[in-house]
Design an enzyme around this catalytic site. Structure first.
Site, short mmCIF file in Angstrom:
data_model
loop_
_atom_site.label_atom_id
_atom_site.label_comp_id
_atom_site.label_asym_id
_atom_site.label_seq_id
_atom_site.Cartn_x
_atom_site.Cartn_y
_atom_site.Cartn_z
N ARG A 81 -25.18 -30.07 21.58
CA ARG A 81 -26.42 -30.84 21.59
C ARG A 81 -27.25 -30.37 20.39
NH1 ARG A 81 -25.68 -28.92 26.93
NH2 ARG A 81 -25.34 -30.56 28.47
N LYS B 159 -28.33 -26.27 28.69
CA LYS B 159 -29.39 -26.64 29.63
C LYS B 159 -29.47 -25.62 30.76
CE LYS B 159 -29.40 -31.66 28.93
NZ LYS B 159 -29.22 -32.99 29.57
N HIS C 88 -26.88 -37.09 18.66
CA HIS C 88 -26.15 -36.90 19.92
C HIS C 88 -24.82 -37.64 19.92
CE1 HIS C 88 -26.34 -35.08 23.86
NE2 HIS C 88 -25.91 -36.20 24.41
N ARG D 203 -21.84 -35.46 19.37
CA ARG D 203 -21.33 -34.80 20.58
C ARG D 203 -20.44 -35.77 21.37
NH1 ARG D 203 -22.50 -30.87 24.72
NH2 ARG D 203 -22.96 -31.79 26.77
N HIS E 116 -20.84 -29.36 30.86
CA HIS E 116 -21.28 -30.24 31.94
C HIS E 116 -21.18 -29.52 33.27
CE1 HIS E 116 -20.48 -34.24 29.62
NE2 HIS E 116 -21.70 -33.76 29.40
N TYR F 11 -16.35 -40.38 29.55
CA TYR F 11 -15.60 -40.49 28.30
C TYR F 11 -14.19 -41.03 28.50
CZ TYR F 11 -19.45 -37.76 26.40
OH TYR F 11 -20.70 -37.34 26.02
#
Length: 317
Positions: free
Chosen positions: A169, A193, A260, A263, A286, A295
């Site tokens: 990110r 995150k 982004h 990514r 994730h 994806y």
């Protein structure tokens, strides 16, 4: 339709404003919510209180919150929908409001169960928009010639190569320091995150681009940010977004090409090349596999296009 959201001090009585401030601090300290997510929740609360203040034509108190009905909460969702706000943002706003009421119940400030009866519309399903392999290569090549100063050009190439080559990110990449690349290891520790850390491998092409930039880095100290702006401060995401727009226009690429998107391209190209879903999940950081599974739908669309274009019997009825 645009709405001017009022400040909490304008819409709320002092005691309620104090509770909202305490709730926000709790989000960041105890729940360890990512700063950007916390800021989004804070903005959602400002919008909710703006709505209530206009709805009741007065400053809102804790007693007013206790009296809110299911109809009031639904009116808030309709109000936001009429502003042409995306479903995903409406759902997040409801989540923020629900979280605030749970916080007040947990701390015995007040209780109103009406909010628990509200369900927002399910967000529209959208797929990530990656670059093609060819366009990703063109993008990186173009970056070399977009900056006036050589060290800035090398910085941009290093940054984009790192984001595309490691699936980072923009905040993760800009949060790195010089010392993170001075250990000469083949891996990189990334803080994502919620302050969750993951380890990603450094591809030779990525290391080459970053080391080439480090030779011209304007700051000598090891603790300095890896990516810096013209004044020597940590590079601002807005500068990166602006530079990506310049490259996008120069190459006539769609508006979906953002920082982004690099990514997204990393994940999509890995899966198209035979990478397994669990590995890609780990590399992206994730929390759930469902986020990574988006994806696979892109790769299936790609396979279908290739089949319809190339297979000799694809067009037979």
């Amino acid at each position: 339709m645009t709405t001017e959201y009022k400040s909490i001090s304008q819409t709320c009585a002092p005691k309620l404003a104090s509770v909202i401030e305490d709730w926000y601090k709790n989000l960041l300290s105890e729940r360890r919510l990512a700063l950007k997510t916390g800021e989004s929740y804070q903005r959602d609360m400002k919008e909710f209180m703006t709505f209530l203040s206009d709805h009741f034509d007065k400053q809102i108190s804790l007693a007013d919150l206790k009296k809110l009905t299911v109809s009031d909460f639904r009116s808030f969702l309709v109000w936001r929908s009429n502003q042409k706000i995306a479903r995903s943002s409406i759902a997040r706003g409801l989540s923020a409001v629900r979280n605030f009421f749970k916080y007040m119940t947990r701390n015995e400030i007040l209780e109103n169960t009406a909010i628990m009866a509200i369900r927002s519309a399910r967000p529209q399903k959208t797929l990530p928009k990656p670059l093609s392999v060819t366009d990703a290569a063109r993008f990186l090549d173009a970056a070399q010639n977009m900056a006036r100063e050589t060290w800035e050009a090398k910085r941009d190439v290093a940054l984009y190569t790192l984001m595309y080559g490691c699936g980072l990110r923009i905040a993760e990449a800009l949060g790195l320091n010089k010392k993170d690349f001075e250990s000469h290891t083949d891996t990189l520790v990334i803080t994502g995150k919620g302050d969750k850390q993951r380890i990603v491998p450094i591809l030779p092409a990525v290391r080459k681009a970053v080391l080439s930039y480090l030779k011209m880095h304007p700051l000598s100290r090891s603790e300095a940010p890896l990516f810096v702006g013209a004044r020597g401060d940590r590079l601002n995401p807005g500068v990166v977004q602006r530079n990506v727009r310049l490259i996008r226009r120069a190459l006539n690429l769609p508006d979906t090409v953002t920082p982004h998107a690099l990514r997204h391209s990393f994940a999509t190209h890995l899966l198209q090349g035979g990478g397994d879903l669990r590995t890609v999940q780990e590399l992206l950081g994730h929390a759930s596999l469902s986020a990574t599974q988006r994806y696979t739908e892109i790769t299936m669309e790609h396979l279908q296009e290739v089949y319809e274009h190339a297979h000799p019997r694809a067009h037979l009825k």
